[in-house]
Design a protein around this motif. Structure first.
Motif, PDB file in Angstrom:
ATOM      1  N   GLN A 194      31.425  -0.956  71.143  1.00 39.72           N
ATOM      2  CA  GLN A 194      30.585  -1.474  70.059  1.00 39.72           C
ATOM      3  C   GLN A 194      29.557  -0.434  69.631  1.00 39.72           C
ATOM      4  O   GLN A 194      29.336  -0.213  68.429  1.00 39.72           O
ATOM      5  CB  GLN A 194      29.891  -2.757  70.493  1.00 39.72           C
ATOM      6  CG  GLN A 194      29.037  -3.391  69.392  1.00 39.72           C
ATOM      7  CD  GLN A 194      28.349  -4.656  69.852  1.00 39.72           C
ATOM      8  OE1 GLN A 194      28.029  -4.833  71.033  1.00 39.72           O
ATOM      9  NE2 GLN A 194      28.112  -5.583  68.934  1.00 39.72           N
ATOM     10  N   GLU A 245      31.375   2.320  67.676  1.00 46.77           N
ATOM     11  CA  GLU A 245      31.826   1.856  66.363  1.00 46.77           C
ATOM     12  C   GLU A 245      30.652   1.705  65.400  1.00 46.77           C
ATOM     13  O   GLU A 245      30.786   1.966  64.201  1.00 46.77           O
ATOM     14  CB  GLU A 245      32.587   0.536  66.520  1.00 46.77           C
ATOM     15  CG  GLU A 245      33.944   0.714  67.205  1.00 46.77           C
ATOM     16  CD  GLU A 245      34.545  -0.601  67.665  1.00 46.77           C
ATOM     17  OE1 GLU A 245      33.903  -1.668  67.460  1.00 46.77           O
ATOM     18  OE2 GLU A 245      35.648  -0.581  68.256  1.00 46.77           O
ATOM     19  N   GLN A 246      29.500   1.317  65.925  1.00 46.43           N
ATOM     20  CA  GLN A 246      28.309   1.215  65.083  1.00 46.43           C
ATOM     21  C   GLN A 246      27.761   2.594  64.728  1.00 46.43           C
ATOM     22  O   GLN A 246      27.187   2.792  63.650  1.00 46.43           O
ATOM     23  CB  GLN A 246      27.240   0.384  65.788  1.00 46.43           C
ATOM     24  CG  GLN A 246      27.588  -1.095  65.909  1.00 46.43           C
ATOM     25  CD  GLN A 246      26.556  -1.879  66.704  1.00 46.43           C
ATOM     26  OE1 GLN A 246      25.698  -1.305  67.387  1.00 46.43           O
ATOM     27  NE2 GLN A 246      26.617  -3.208  66.634  1.00 46.43           N
ATOM     28  N   GLY A 259      28.753   4.338  61.310  1.00 46.32           N
ATOM     29  CA  GLY A 259      28.224   3.815  60.052  1.00 46.32           C
ATOM     30  C   GLY A 259      29.234   2.992  59.275  1.00 46.32           C
ATOM     31  O   GLY A 259      30.412   2.918  59.614  1.00 46.32           O
ATOM     32  N   VAL A 260      28.767   2.413  58.185  1.00 48.95           N
ATOM     33  CA  VAL A 260      29.563   1.426  57.453  1.00 48.95           C
ATOM     34  C   VAL A 260      30.752   2.034  56.720  1.00 48.95           C
ATOM     35  O   VAL A 260      31.707   1.320  56.377  1.00 48.95           O
ATOM     36  CB  VAL A 260      28.678   0.669  56.436  1.00 48.95           C
ATOM     37  CG1 VAL A 260      27.618  -0.137  57.152  1.00 48.95           C
ATOM     38  CG2 VAL A 260      28.028   1.638  55.435  1.00 48.95           C
ATOM     39  N   GLY A 261      30.737   3.318  56.457  1.00 45.86           N
ATOM     40  CA  GLY A 261      31.830   3.925  55.709  1.00 45.86           C
ATOM     41  C   GLY A 261      33.009   4.357  56.549  1.00 45.86           C
ATOM     42  O   GLY A 261      33.986   4.909  56.010  1.00 45.86           O
ATOM     43  N   TYR A 262      32.970   4.065  57.877  1.00 45.63           N
ATOM     44  CA  TYR A 262      33.989   4.599  58.778  1.00 45.63           C
ATOM     45  C   TYR A 262      34.441   3.552  59.780  1.00 45.63           C
ATOM     46  O   TYR A 262      33.716   2.596  60.091  1.00 45.63           O
ATOM     47  CB  TYR A 262      33.439   5.832  59.512  1.00 45.63           C
ATOM     48  CG  TYR A 262      33.014   6.908  58.540  1.00 45.63           C
ATOM     49  CD1 TYR A 262      33.918   7.864  58.095  1.00 45.63           C
ATOM     50  CD2 TYR A 262      31.720   6.925  58.021  1.00 45.63           C
ATOM     51  CE1 TYR A 262      33.537   8.819  57.154  1.00 45.63           C
ATOM     52  CE2 TYR A 262      31.331   7.875  57.086  1.00 45.63           C
ATOM     53  CZ  TYR A 262      32.251   8.818  56.656  1.00 45.63           C
ATOM     54  OH  TYR A 262      31.882   9.737  55.721  1.00 45.63           O
ATOM     55  N   LEU A 263      35.649   3.749  60.287  1.00 46.87           N
ATOM     56  CA  LEU A 263      36.251   2.893  61.307  1.00 46.87           C
ATOM     57  C   LEU A 263      36.639   3.762  62.489  1.00 46.87           C
ATOM     58  O   LEU A 263      36.881   4.966  62.339  1.00 46.87           O
ATOM     59  CB  LEU A 263      37.495   2.191  60.759  1.00 46.87           C
ATOM     60  CG  LEU A 263      37.339   1.361  59.485  1.00 46.87           C
ATOM     61  CD1 LEU A 263      38.714   1.024  58.906  1.00 46.87           C
ATOM     62  CD2 LEU A 263      36.556   0.092  59.773  1.00 46.87           C
ATOM     63  N   LYS A 309      36.805   5.053  55.312  1.00 42.88           N
ATOM     64  CA  LYS A 309      37.359   3.931  54.559  1.00 42.88           C
ATOM     65  C   LYS A 309      37.901   4.372  53.206  1.00 42.88           C
ATOM     66  O   LYS A 309      38.846   3.773  52.677  1.00 42.88           O
ATOM     67  CB  LYS A 309      36.292   2.843  54.384  1.00 42.88           C
ATOM     68  CG  LYS A 309      35.913   2.158  55.686  1.00 42.88           C
ATOM     69  CD  LYS A 309      34.867   1.065  55.455  1.00 42.88           C
ATOM     70  CE  LYS A 309      34.496   0.378  56.762  1.00 42.88           C
ATOM     71  NZ  LYS A 309      33.455  -0.678  56.560  1.00 42.88           N
TER      72      LYS A 309
END
Length: 372
Positions: free
Chosen positions: A139, A142-143, A146-150, A256
């Protein structure tokens, strides 16, 4: 502003750059030079290694490294109560991008918790613990991107597939004369640490294999003869297959949206560096595994001039298909790959030169111009 304040601000900039220089780069090439514009502004002159490195013909691996450096600079700035704004200068070339970094006072800004990891972070090429990552570790990682990546995890049976992928890619790497010229330049023999390139003690092989490699790499003809007589299995076994199995997992950071510009790959590098520093703070270690992504990109983009050897081009096409099978159908576009696990930070590692050697006006990044 008083003279004393000006000196203090300049001192902060120097301290920030002392941290920024520890960012990772391919083969420890450090393709950037810093220029202090004034006590609150830094200009960073960058250069990819596409003119002399077969692993960077498209430039984006260097751009990812540049992003890691800029993120490190921004993280270090928080330790001085400063926020960093980064802008890519208009009109510069993709090969030699220039970034203006402006710092502003941010009262109450807390130091980023990743600061202690900046100089500890290193590449660990030796076996790691096979202990599975905890849910909390995953977790946090993954955090971190950032929001633009997986983050895609390759565990269990997929770990074996990833290890075999690295083992097979290493054969391409070791049979390629264009790669030999890179390896000959960057490996520093008889070294535990090195300010440029990679010390031989950090390669992850035993002393017998190391001595054999050093003997063979005197010339391409000698290395080619050895590969014909003995094959490439010994270094691949030690540097790729065994470490590929001895880890918690392999991972892929996916954007993403598919990167299409220098700014996009720089952003990916910033996400990657936060991932790497986060795992360092968690007591984990990591080794990048970029070769499959790089050569797959050449195949996908029709960049088949990476080698003059027809059989190696055919091998690269097959390996690109193998990569697709290992990664499967997933959302996002792969921008970084590696393996990680619990373990000690590497003792044998690449270090960094004095900051003076990384200032604008010092030797420019590039073949034949690298400080020794």
């Amino acid at each position: 502003m008083t003279l004393a304040q000006s000196h203090a601000d300049t001192g902060r900039m120097v301290a920030i750059l002392e941290k920024a220089k520890w960012a990772p780069s391919g083969d420890n090439d450090q393709p950037w030079r810093f220029e202090l514009i004034d006590p609150m502004r830094v200009r960073v002159h960058c250069c990819d290694t596409s003119d002399h490195c077969v692993y960077d013909l498209e430039g984006w691996p260097s751009q990812v490294a540049i992003g890691a450096m800029l993120e490190t600079m921004a993280i270090a700035a928080t330790g001085h109560g400063l926020a960093a704004e980064v802008r890519l200068r208009e009109g510069c070339s993709d090969k030699e991008p220039v970034f203006d970094v402006t710092f502003t006072e941010q009262p109450g800004l807390a130091p980023d918790p990743l600061i202690p990891a900046i100089e500890v972070r290193s590449v660990q090429r030796r076996p790691m613990s096979r202990r599975a990552l905890t849910a909390a570790e995953k977790q946090a990682l993954e955090q971190a991107v950032g929001v633009g990546y997986l983050v895609q995890w390759l565990e269990g049976g997929a770990r074996m597939d990833a290890a075999r992928l690295m083992y097979d890619n290493a054969r391409l790497r070791l049979l390629m004369p264009e790669a030999y010229t890179v390896h000959k330049r960057i490996i520093k023999w008889g070294k535990v640490t090195s300010e440029w390139g990679v010390p031989d003690q950090a390669l992850g092989v035993d002393n017998m294999t190391l001595h054999l490699m050093k003997w063979a790499m005197v010339s391409w003809d000698r290395l080619k003869r050895m590969n014909t007589l003995m094959g490439t299995w010994a270094p691949r076994l030690q540097m790729d297959l065994v470490p590929g199995l001895a880890c918690a997992a392999h991972f892929v950071i996916r954007a993403k949206v598919q990167p299409a510009s220098v700014a996009d790959y720089v952003a990916a590098g910033r996400a990657m560096q936060r991932f790497w520093l986060t795992l360092t703070n968690l007591g984990l270690v990591m080794q990048p595994e970029m070769t499959p992504l790089i050569f797959s990109s050449y195949v996908r983009n029709g960049r088949m001039d990476f080698t003059a050897t027809g059989k190696l081009k055919e091998m690269a096409v097959g390996l690109a298909g193998q990569l697709d099978r290992v990664l499967g159908k997933q959302d996002g576009f792969p921008v970084f790959m590696g393996r990680l696990g619990q373990g000690k930070s590497a003792v044998a590692r690449s270090t960094r030169p004095d900051l003076a050697q990384l200032m604008h006006g010092a030797a420019k990044p590039g073949a034949g111009n690298r400080p020794p």
